[in-house]
Structure formats: C-alpha cells, structure tokens
Write a protein that holds these residues in place. Structure first.
Motif: not given
Length: 466
Positions: A199-200, A233-234, A239-240, A349-354
C-alpha cells in the motif's frame, strides 16, 4: 535461505560492531513467518563473515487466512520455493535483524558507519525474473562486481534448460548500510513478488531506502514498478515524487544563493521567518506543520518558542531533510526537544494522512515552485484533507522585482520558480481557495513596502470557519 556478508577490513571483526551482533554468539529471532538465525562462520582479524539463515515456516504460510500461496495454482500448498529462496521474506528479516546497521547507526563505533570497507555478499539462491541480464542491470550501475551461477531446472535432465534461480556474489567497497539498503530494495525487485499487502506505506519505504541512488538509477522505473507489485497508482506516485525530488535538488545550492543575493540587502528572509512565527503564535497553535521546510530555518525559530508542543517539518527531498537535521543538530538536542521535532519526506501534491490533526501549517515560499496545473492537487491535499485550523502562506510579490538591481527584467527571483504573482493575482487565488474550502483569509505585507509596487513578500493567513 542463506545470506553471508564478508569483509577483509582490518580488523575485520569490526563487522560485529556495525551489525550489533557479537561474533562469539549465535542469535535467533522470531519473525511472523519463521525464524532468523545469525552466526559467524569465521571471525578473524584478517577476514570476518556473518551469516543470516532464514528458516521460513512453510506450514504457517499455508495456514494463513487469505494467504497469497493458496490462490496461485492447485498445488501451491505443496509446491512453493518461498522457504528456500531470497525474497521479500529476506528483506523483512534484514530490516528486523540488521535494522540498526541498515539505518546506519552504531553507538560503539560511530566512525565506522560511513566508512567504505571491502564487502562481499553472497545469496545462496536468488530468484530473478529477467535472468542474468536484469541482475547486472540492477547492480552494476551501483558499482558492484557480480559473480553469477545459474542453476538448471533439473540436474538429472539437462534438456529441461536453465531455471530462474542463481547463486550470486556481490562485491563492492562501500559502507555496510549502503550494501544492506541495496539488498533490502532489490531482492524483492528481482523476485518480482511480495508476501505482504503493498500500500501507500511501501512508497515511503522505497523513497527512504532509495535515497541517494534510486533517482539516478537507469532502471528506476522497473525497480519502482516491481517493488510496488505493479500497482499503477502507487508506481505513478512514487515516480512523481522521485522526479520531483531530483528536479528540486538540481543546482539547489546555487539557485538558493542567487535568491538570497537579491534579498539580502533588506534581510528579507529573516523578516519573513519572524513574521510567520509571530502569526503562528498569534493563532494559538500548539501543533505546527512546516510544509516544504527546506533546510530547517523556520523550524529553528519554532523550536525556541515553548508554545509549540509538536513541530513537524516535511519536504520532498531526503537530501534537504538530512541537511536540516544536521543544521538543527538533531543528534545533540536534549531529549525533550527531540520529542517535539519530527522530520519526514512527503510531497504537497498528494493526500497524506500524517498531516491530519494539526493546529496550523506554514507554507513558506513554496507554491511558486509548483507547476500551475498542480496547484489544484496542492489545494485539496492541504485545505480539504489535512485541513489545519490555520494556514500561513507566503509567496514573492513579482511587482517588487523592479527594486532588485541585480535581477534582469522579466526574470523570476529563483530559477526553479514556475510563476510569481502580483498582489491582485495572489489575493484573487487565496480568496477563491478560502471560499471553496470554508476558510476566511487575511493578507499581510512582509518587508518594506514601496510605493506602487508593494512589499517584496505577500502573506495570507487562512483561518478555518468553525
């Protein structure tokens, strides 16, 4: 499964210090999938060899609910190479058993951690979906000399051809942590399989252990795709982030120096940091994020203020975070101060639960480094998902650029800036963001205001509506 690591560094028995495993002892460790045993077949001053023997519980694997091996094919419960080959099981064992060495820490002999020593790692049976060519494409760019022995499918029937299994010896003069890092990442890449859910969190592991080598590796895409079990997606996200970090680090020191040259006459950076710190104090925040923290200049100011109980710095670049750690003298901070400060890698640029649950976030001279099409993703990641009570955001005022004598007309203050806004453009953007995400916004000048062109830096303070 057997992994041996040897060195002829003098004294070779210093290998025991690096691994935190005494050469005179046999140690066993219980893992969720079996047992790992560490012992030294030889421990002489001239040469020392450590062995990691992994005993995978094949019966336990079969009995696992929803285990991957129960679904591959009809005889999978009876025919499996997992107990005998180097795979993600070995990577997990390396991180659990040699975790201190993997992270590059050694209390007893800290000077050894970064010392390049002659090392030889031998993997008894290494599966490689891609053959010897892939083996060499992965390890040779990292500076390894490789010895390969491919095993036949059946020694009694040579006509069956060669298998995908190899005995591999890797030789290189480098730090032990570098060798372990490469093995940790590349063993499951070669096997092209993982025994656990991907996962993430795997992106973070990959970027952490791929720091300093993966961004420049010619097989970067193949490594990322296989490590993340071909999840599109991962793979795209990883890579981004790698490419964003690589681009950000290019000529970073030179560009930062140039920007400081334009602004040093008015000590703008110091004024900016002081103003932001005061804004964070005024909003009553106790838990604060510094997003795009860079080398930690704002973090240093925040640490002085007792009001802030938890301070988090996030940046896309592992390299810059290391510099921040060094400049903040993190290793020498008192324990209470260490507990207040946390640094981690991440992308805006990405959602981050932290990032969820903090009182305030500072985003200082960051958005102008983002491509305009990516602003929408940044807005959602910060204002919709992280959703701090207060956001303090600064950006250059392009109208003020005419006041910088060394800056040519039409150029931005920093070569990596994708845009610089006028006051009206910035206020229009900020007002729209506040409206869409249920915030109010107030604007404040930073630095000396000049007639007709305003201040050099503009600041917006967003406050979430209750």
């Amino acid at each position: 499964m057997l992994l041996t690591i040897s060195t002829t560094y003098s004294p070779a028995t210093d290998l025991g210090y690096l691994l935190h495993k005494h050469p005179a002892r046999i140690q066993s460790f219980t893992l969720s999938f079996g047992q790992a045993h560490v012992f030294y077949p030889e421990a002489r001053t001239e040469k020392c060899t450590v062995a990691l023997l992994l005993d995978v519980d094949s019966v336990g694997l079969i009995r696992r609910p929803h285990g991957q091996f129960a679904e591959n094919f009809a005889l999978s419960q009876y025919v499996s190479d997992r107990p005998y080959v180097a795979s993600s099981f070995l990577s997990v064992a390396i991180s659990r058993v040699f975790g201190t060495a993997l992270s590059g820490k050694c209390k007893e002999r800290p000077e050894l951690v970064k010392t390049a020593i002659p090392l030889s790692a031998k993997l008894s049976i290494l599966p490689c979906r891609g053959g010897e060519k892939l083996l060499r494409r992965l390890f040779e760019p990292l500076g390894y000399t490789i010895k390969v022995e491919q095993h036949p499918l059946n020694t009694r029937f040579p006509d069956w051809g060669e298998s995908r299994y190899f005995t591999v010896t890797l030789e290189k003069t480098c730090s032990l942590s570098e060798l372990l890092t490469h093995l940790y990442v590349l063993i499951p890449v070669l096997d092209d399989e993982k025994h656990y859910w991907v996962g993430d969190a795997e992106i973070e592991k990959l970027l952490k252990h791929g720091n300093n080598w993966l961004a420049a590796h010619p097989e970067q895409e193949s490594i990322v795709r296989r490590y993340l079990k071909h999840q599109r997606q991962l793979t795209r996200e990883a890579l981004a982030q790698l490419r964003e970090e690589d681009a950000q680090e290019t000529d970073e020191a030179i560009q930062a120096h140039e920007e400081e040259q334009f602004e040093e006459r008015i000590s703008l950076n110091e004024v900016r940091l002081t103003t932001v710190t005061e804004a964070l104090k005024k909003c009553g925040a106790k838990r604060v994020l510094d997003l795009g923290c860079g080398e930690g200049k704002l973090l240093r100011k925040l640490l002085v203020e007792e009001q802030f109980e938890e301070i988090v710095g996030m940046d896309v670049s592992h390299h810059v975070l290391k510099i921040a750690q060094e400049r903040l003298h993190y290793d020498r901070l008192p324990e209470k101060q260490k507990n207040r400060l946390h640094l981690f890698q991440g992308s805006l640029g990405y959602r981050d639960k932290r990032l969820v649950g903090y009182d305030a976030a500072a985003v200082i001279e960051v958005i102008e480094h983002l491509d305009l099409p990516r602003l929408a993703a940044f807005e959602r990641a910060l204002f919709e998902f992280a959703c701090p009570r207060t956001v303090v955001l600064t950006t250059p005022n392009i109208e003020y650029n005419v006041k910088f004598e060394n800056l040519q007309t039409g150029l931005f203050r920093h070569k990596d800036h994708r845009f610089e806004w006028t006051r009206s453009e910035f206020q229009s953007w900020a007002a729209d963001v506040a409206k869409r995400f249920d915030y109010t916004v107030a604007f404040h000048p930073i630095g000396p205001e000049a007639e007709d062109v305003g201040p050099p830096t503009q600041m917006a303070v967003f406050t979430r509506k209750v």
